[in-house]
Design a protein around this motif. Sequence first.
Motif, PDB file in Angstrom:
ATOM      1  N   LYS A   1      19.047  50.990-110.514  1.00 16.56           N
ATOM      2  CA  LYS A   1      19.028  50.982-111.970  1.00 16.56           C
ATOM      3  C   LYS A   1      19.827  52.181-112.451  1.00 16.56           C
ATOM      4  O   LYS A   1      19.685  53.287-111.941  1.00 16.56           O
ATOM      5  CB  LYS A   1      17.597  51.022-112.484  1.00 16.56           C
ATOM      6  N   SER A   2      20.666  51.935-113.454  1.00 19.36           N
ATOM      7  CA  SER A   2      21.554  52.993-113.903  1.00 19.36           C
ATOM      8  C   SER A   2      21.316  53.320-115.366  1.00 19.36           C
ATOM      9  O   SER A   2      20.926  52.468-116.165  1.00 19.36           O
ATOM     10  CB  SER A   2      23.014  52.592-113.690  1.00 19.36           C
ATOM     11  N   LEU A   3      21.586  54.560-115.682  1.00 17.20           N
ATOM     12  CA  LEU A   3      21.286  55.104-116.995  1.00 17.20           C
ATOM     13  C   LEU A   3      22.422  56.016-117.413  1.00 17.20           C
ATOM     14  O   LEU A   3      22.917  56.821-116.617  1.00 17.20           O
ATOM     15  CB  LEU A   3      19.975  55.897-116.902  1.00 17.20           C
ATOM     16  N   LEU A   4      22.856  55.890-118.658  1.00 19.30           N
ATOM     17  CA  LEU A   4      23.892  56.764-119.205  1.00 19.30           C
ATOM     18  C   LEU A   4      23.324  57.529-120.394  1.00 19.30           C
ATOM     19  O   LEU A   4      22.835  56.927-121.352  1.00 19.30           O
ATOM     20  CB  LEU A   4      25.104  55.941-119.659  1.00 19.30           C
TER      21      LEU A   4
ATOM     22  N   MET B   1      12.537  48.005-121.039  1.00 22.40           N
ATOM     23  CA  MET B   1      13.835  47.458-121.442  1.00 22.40           C
ATOM     24  C   MET B   1      14.479  46.633-120.327  1.00 22.40           C
ATOM     25  O   MET B   1      15.249  45.701-120.603  1.00 22.40           O
ATOM     26  CB  MET B   1      14.775  48.587-121.847  1.00 22.40           C
ATOM     27  N   THR B   2      14.175  46.981-119.091  1.00 18.27           N
ATOM     28  CA  THR B   2      14.769  46.251-117.969  1.00 18.27           C
ATOM     29  C   THR B   2      13.837  45.158-117.458  1.00 18.27           C
ATOM     30  O   THR B   2      14.052  44.611-116.378  1.00 18.27           O
ATOM     31  CB  THR B   2      15.104  47.211-116.815  1.00 18.27           C
ATOM     32  N   GLY B   3      12.781  44.884-118.196  1.00 19.70           N
ATOM     33  CA  GLY B   3      11.857  43.822-117.802  1.00 19.70           C
ATOM     34  C   GLY B   3      10.901  44.218-116.717  1.00 19.70           C
ATOM     35  O   GLY B   3      10.330  43.359-116.026  1.00 19.70           O
ATOM     36  N   GLY B   4      10.728  45.517-116.518  1.00 14.01           N
ATOM     37  CA  GLY B   4       9.764  45.995-115.533  1.00 14.01           C
ATOM     38  C   GLY B   4      10.281  46.018-114.116  1.00 14.01           C
ATOM     39  O   GLY B   4       9.546  46.319-113.187  1.00 14.01           O
ATOM     40  N   ARG B   5      11.567  45.656-113.924  1.00 13.01           N
ATOM     41  CA  ARG B   5      12.120  45.680-112.563  1.00 13.01           C
ATOM     42  C   ARG B   5      12.175  47.102-112.053  1.00 13.01           C
ATOM     43  O   ARG B   5      12.711  47.987-112.679  1.00 13.01           O
ATOM     44  CB  ARG B   5      13.534  45.083-112.565  1.00 13.01           C
ATOM     45  N   ARG B   6      11.570  47.344-110.915  1.00 15.49           N
ATOM     46  CA  ARG B   6      11.537  48.679-110.333  1.00 15.49           C
ATOM     47  C   ARG B   6      12.562  48.778-109.211  1.00 15.49           C
ATOM     48  O   ARG B   6      12.800  47.835-108.477  1.00 15.49           O
ATOM     49  CB  ARG B   6      10.142  49.017-109.778  1.00 15.49           C
ATOM     50  N   ALA B   7      13.142  49.994-109.095  1.00 17.87           N
ATOM     51  CA  ALA B   7      14.109  50.188-108.015  1.00 17.87           C
ATOM     52  C   ALA B   7      13.401  50.244-106.684  1.00 17.87           C
ATOM     53  O   ALA B   7      12.259  50.666-106.599  1.00 17.87           O
ATOM     54  CB  ALA B   7      14.875  51.481-108.250  1.00 17.87           C
TER      55      ALA B   7
ATOM     56  N   GLU C   1      12.409  57.799-108.808  1.00 16.27           N
ATOM     57  CA  GLU C   1      12.108  56.407-109.122  1.00 16.27           C
ATOM     58  C   GLU C   1      13.311  55.491-108.895  1.00 16.27           C
ATOM     59  O   GLU C   1      13.258  54.306-109.183  1.00 16.27           O
ATOM     60  CB  GLU C   1      11.651  56.284-110.579  1.00 16.27           C
ATOM     61  N   GLY C   2      14.426  56.057-108.407  1.00 18.80           N
ATOM     62  CA  GLY C   2      15.564  55.223-108.035  1.00 18.80           C
ATOM     63  C   GLY C   2      16.616  55.018-109.098  1.00 18.80           C
ATOM     64  O   GLY C   2      17.448  54.111-108.985  1.00 18.80           O
ATOM     65  N   TRP C   3      16.597  55.859-110.138  1.00 21.95           N
ATOM     66  CA  TRP C   3      17.590  55.712-111.211  1.00 21.95           C
ATOM     67  C   TRP C   3      18.854  56.498-110.890  1.00 21.95           C
ATOM     68  O   TRP C   3      18.798  57.641-110.462  1.00 21.95           O
ATOM     69  CB  TRP C   3      17.012  56.219-112.530  1.00 21.95           C
ATOM     70  N   GLU C   4      19.999  55.859-111.120  1.00 22.96           N
ATOM     71  CA  GLU C   4      21.275  56.559-111.092  1.00 22.96           C
ATOM     72  C   GLU C   4      21.577  57.013-112.519  1.00 22.96           C
ATOM     73  O   GLU C   4      21.523  56.217-113.452  1.00 22.96           O
ATOM     74  CB  GLU C   4      22.390  55.634-110.591  1.00 22.96           C
ATOM     75  N   ILE C   5      21.923  58.282-112.681  1.00 16.53           N
ATOM     76  CA  ILE C   5      22.099  58.847-114.011  1.00 16.53           C
ATOM     77  C   ILE C   5      23.546  59.282-114.196  1.00 16.53           C
ATOM     78  O   ILE C   5      24.129  59.954-113.340  1.00 16.53           O
ATOM     79  CB  ILE C   5      21.160  60.068-114.222  1.00 16.53           C
ATOM     80  N   LYS C   6      24.104  58.892-115.343  1.00 14.38           N
ATOM     81  CA  LYS C   6      25.442  59.327-115.734  1.00 14.38           C
ATOM     82  C   LYS C   6      25.340  60.056-117.066  1.00 14.38           C
ATOM     83  O   LYS C   6      24.341  59.938-117.783  1.00 14.38           O
ATOM     84  CB  LYS C   6      26.377  58.128-115.871  1.00 14.38           C
TER      85      LYS C   6
END
Length: 396
Positions: free
Chosen positions: A10-13, A390-396, A39-44
């Motif tokens: 999951k990515s975040l900007l 916002m992502t429908g609860g999908r977890r990384a 939690e597995g988020w990629e951050i930009k």
Amino acid sequence: MSSSPNAPRKSLLWIDAHIEYRSPTMRHLLHAIPRLRAEGWEIKAWCLRSDASRDDVEHTTFPSARWLGPFELLYFTAIVNLYGLWRWMCGRPRPAEIIHATCGTYFGADVTSVHFLNCVWAATQLRIGFSGWRDVARYPFTLLGMCVERLQWWSPALRLALTVSDSVGAEVRTRTRAKVKVETLPNSYDETRFNPAARVLYRDLMRAKLGFGAEHRVFCFVSTGHYKRKGFWLAVEALAAVRKTNAGKHARLLAVGGSEDAIARLRSEIQQRFPGAEEWIVFAGMQPEVEKFYAASDAFIFPSYFEAFCLAEIEAAACGLPLLLTPHHGSEMILCDGENGRLLSFDPQQMAGQIEDFLAKGLPAFQPSVGRGLTKGEYAAALIAAYERMTGGRRA
């Protein structure tokens, strides 16, 4: 929680000119980075300047323009939106699953953080008047801010507005599209610094250093500027009246924050408007460890005309100080009148009477409380929960 190698990332900007700890908006997000990464988020990030580690956050940094002064934020808004438009015209892929921008910066954002309301402050400024040429010079920037925040709220891309308080959220709901969801995500504080133990540890040392005796009742006021908006002159006028009473004769005002030039201007105006007040007002200037000054105080006074949810109020309350606040935006998030503080009138004479009563009687059932202020960990958890909805609860 670590993610498996084959799990979808999951990515975040994040978009803000200054992704820095000194930013009242971005510091809370920066503190959440370790939890987001776990939690597995990629951050930009798209920004001018950043305190985030390049190992944790992929940066796109635009040329800084400090020489523009206050116009630098408008420059960033223009350049970052042009960059986003250029990417779209070139057929570039969406930069992240969720695009989160500070209000008034990027109009293609899914999420915006709202930590100020230029539209409300513009009207309030006209109501209370201008105190000098600096207020007049700032007003056009407020009007520009009002325009860009309105563009943000009416952007067809916007799905979620994260407001710092319920009252700010109510204002946004009346100004944005019906399809935009408005949620409250309160400010966070550093519980390792701001806690009752800090008062025990530093109180005697700091009171001696600042010249306060056991008889003195010290009211702390914290601000780095915008003194009229934040009610500094209301506090001075009310305390000047309180000091003429038996209950308030030992009252002192401890003002923390502000540049040397700003403090010099305040001192000059105080000498003109309140002769002799320099004997009971102490200016501490900018301080990296403001918790030590809370420790030296007996109460926190902040009769502001407009806030969103003031972080200083949360930090003072976390240190165990009673709060003396006017009914500004955000005060509903932390103040329980008669329990962890007093709700003050905007009228200086009425305020003086309320402070005198506070000094004479105290708070019968004083219960220190940060209200709905969040610790850093609580903020990170709430932020991630908002993203996952916002992502429908999908977890990384």
